[in-house]
Design an enzyme around this catalytic site. Structure first.
Site, PDB file in Angstrom:
ATOM      1  N   SER A   1       0.790  -1.236   0.000  1.00 22.19           N
ATOM      2  CA  SER A   1       0.000   0.000   0.000  1.00 22.19           C
ATOM      3  C   SER A   1       0.821   1.284   0.000  1.00 22.19           C
ATOM      4  CB  SER A   1      -0.943   0.016   1.203  1.00 22.19           C
ATOM      5  OG  SER A   1      -2.025  -0.867   0.996  1.00 22.19           O
TER       6      SER A   1
ATOM      7  N   LYS B   1      -0.126   3.790  -2.607  1.00 23.33           N
ATOM      8  CA  LYS B   1      -1.157   4.830  -2.479  1.00 23.33           C
ATOM      9  C   LYS B   1      -0.577   6.236  -2.375  1.00 23.33           C
ATOM     10  CE  LYS B   1      -4.716   1.823  -0.449  1.00 23.33           C
ATOM     11  NZ  LYS B   1      -4.065   0.563  -0.054  1.00 23.33           N
TER      12      LYS B   1
ATOM     13  N   SER C   1      -5.848   3.189   4.883  1.00 21.91           N
ATOM     14  CA  SER C   1      -5.334   2.558   3.664  1.00 21.91           C
ATOM     15  C   SER C   1      -6.433   1.837   2.894  1.00 21.91           C
ATOM     16  CB  SER C   1      -4.203   1.565   4.004  1.00 21.91           C
ATOM     17  OG  SER C   1      -3.412   1.281   2.880  1.00 21.91           O
TER      18      SER C   1
ATOM     19  N   LYS D   1       3.063   6.775   5.361  1.00 24.57           N
ATOM     20  CA  LYS D   1       2.266   5.676   4.808  1.00 24.57           C
ATOM     21  C   LYS D   1       2.831   4.312   5.201  1.00 24.57           C
ATOM     22  CE  LYS D   1      -1.289   4.225   2.568  1.00 24.57           C
ATOM     23  NZ  LYS D   1      -1.297   3.034   3.473  1.00 24.57           N
TER      24      LYS D   1
END
Length: 311
Positions: free
Chosen positions: A99, A102, A155, A263
């Protein structure tokens, strides 16, 4: 295993070379295009560093040696404002990134949207797999900024799909945009196959490129505000009228001093991944950890040592 060096001159740190490299590198030079643009003009940095910002991977020993009993497969500690590398482990090693993908999704969205734009919740978004916002009402239109929070805090793969369709019509066309943006930034070891990173096949990057994305995210005020939040309560078209979101970032969840984002990521193939940043006494440090046994603990160790250098 080849040893590769990179001098990356950029607005957001970028560039890497090829497959797994050594802990030290010989020098080459790469230049990346200028700052990202948003729909209504040039992006204003949230807290800009020196320009151009450079990241040097060369034969000079890093200031820090941090031995880990179980090290990450790849990692990097760097100064967000000067580009100085403080610690590295195979920073140009190409790995799946889950992820962390993203970050690029969010960058493209803020380049071409306004906070009050609306995003329709499609049936494709509701057919997500993995992590999600989870309460998106089918067919309803949700404020774009709320979707960005859902993308970056818990997420949400459902938010990633909905945003991709909002920006490009289809997920496939959005992925083309993601790879175009990566090429424009000079991210040579980065390739995307989805807006969410749930599938590892064809979706990979390296620590140097992810450092570039981290800098780019933090230079976008809208994104910088979102990624530093521990939680968010937002208007939402469901019963009760509120959406409660919580950040997965281990530094924010544990109250690490000065944490400002950004993140997390996890799949079986990618392992536990983290791109994080913190600020103390006007100094901002970033850390990238790929396939780490304990990214929160290792990030804290690296950041503590990094900040101690300037104390």
């Amino acid at each position: 295993m080849r040893r590769l060096g990179v001098l990356v001159a950029l607005i957001a740190l970028a560039g890497c070379g090829g497959s797994a490299g050594g802990d030290r590198d010989a020098a080459t030079t790469r230049t990346v295009p200028g700052p990202l643009q948003v729909a209504n003009g040039p992006a204003q940095a949230a807290d800009p560093g020196s320009r151009p910002l450079t990241l040097e991977l060369n034969a000079v020993a890093d200031p820090l040696i941090v031995p880990f009993k179980r090290p990450p497969r790849s990692g990097l500690l760097f100064d967000l404002d000067t580009g100085e590398v403080l610690w590295r482990r195979l920073p140009d090693r190409i790995l799946p990134i889950a992820s962390l993908t993203k970050m690029m999704t969010a960058l493209i969205v803020v380049q071409r949207s306004a906070p009050d734009d609306k995003v329709r919740v499609t049936k494709e978004a509701l057919a997500y797999k993995g992590s999600a916002v989870g309460v998106l009402p089918k067919g309803r239109r949700v404020k774009l900024e709320t979707m960005l929070n859902g993308l970056l805090l818990p997420s949400g793969n459902d938010a990633a799909i909905a945003l991709a369709q909002r920006m490009s019509g289809t997920v496939a066309r959005f992925v083309v945009r993601m790879n175009d943006e990566a090429r424009q930034l000079g991210l040579e070891c980065t390739r995307f196959s989805s807006p969410d990173g749930f599938e590892d096949a064809g979706n990979h990057s390296c620590a140097v490129d992810l450092a570039a994305l981290a800098r780019a995210v933090l230079d976008q005020p809208r994104l910088a505000r979102i990624v530093k939040r521990r939680r968010a309560v937002l208007p939402f078209p469901i019963k009760g009228g509120r959406l409660y979101l919580f950040n997965n970032n281990p530094l924010l969840r544990t109250g690490y001093p000065g944490a400002i984002g950004i993140k997390t990521g996890y799949t079986d193939a990618a392992g536990r991944c983290l791109v994080a940043a913190a600020e103390r006494n006007g100094r901002r440090l970033g850390v990238v950890l790929l396939h780490s046994p304990d990214p929160g603990k290792q990030a804290q160790q690296l950041l503590d040592r990094g900040f101690a250098l300037g104390a």
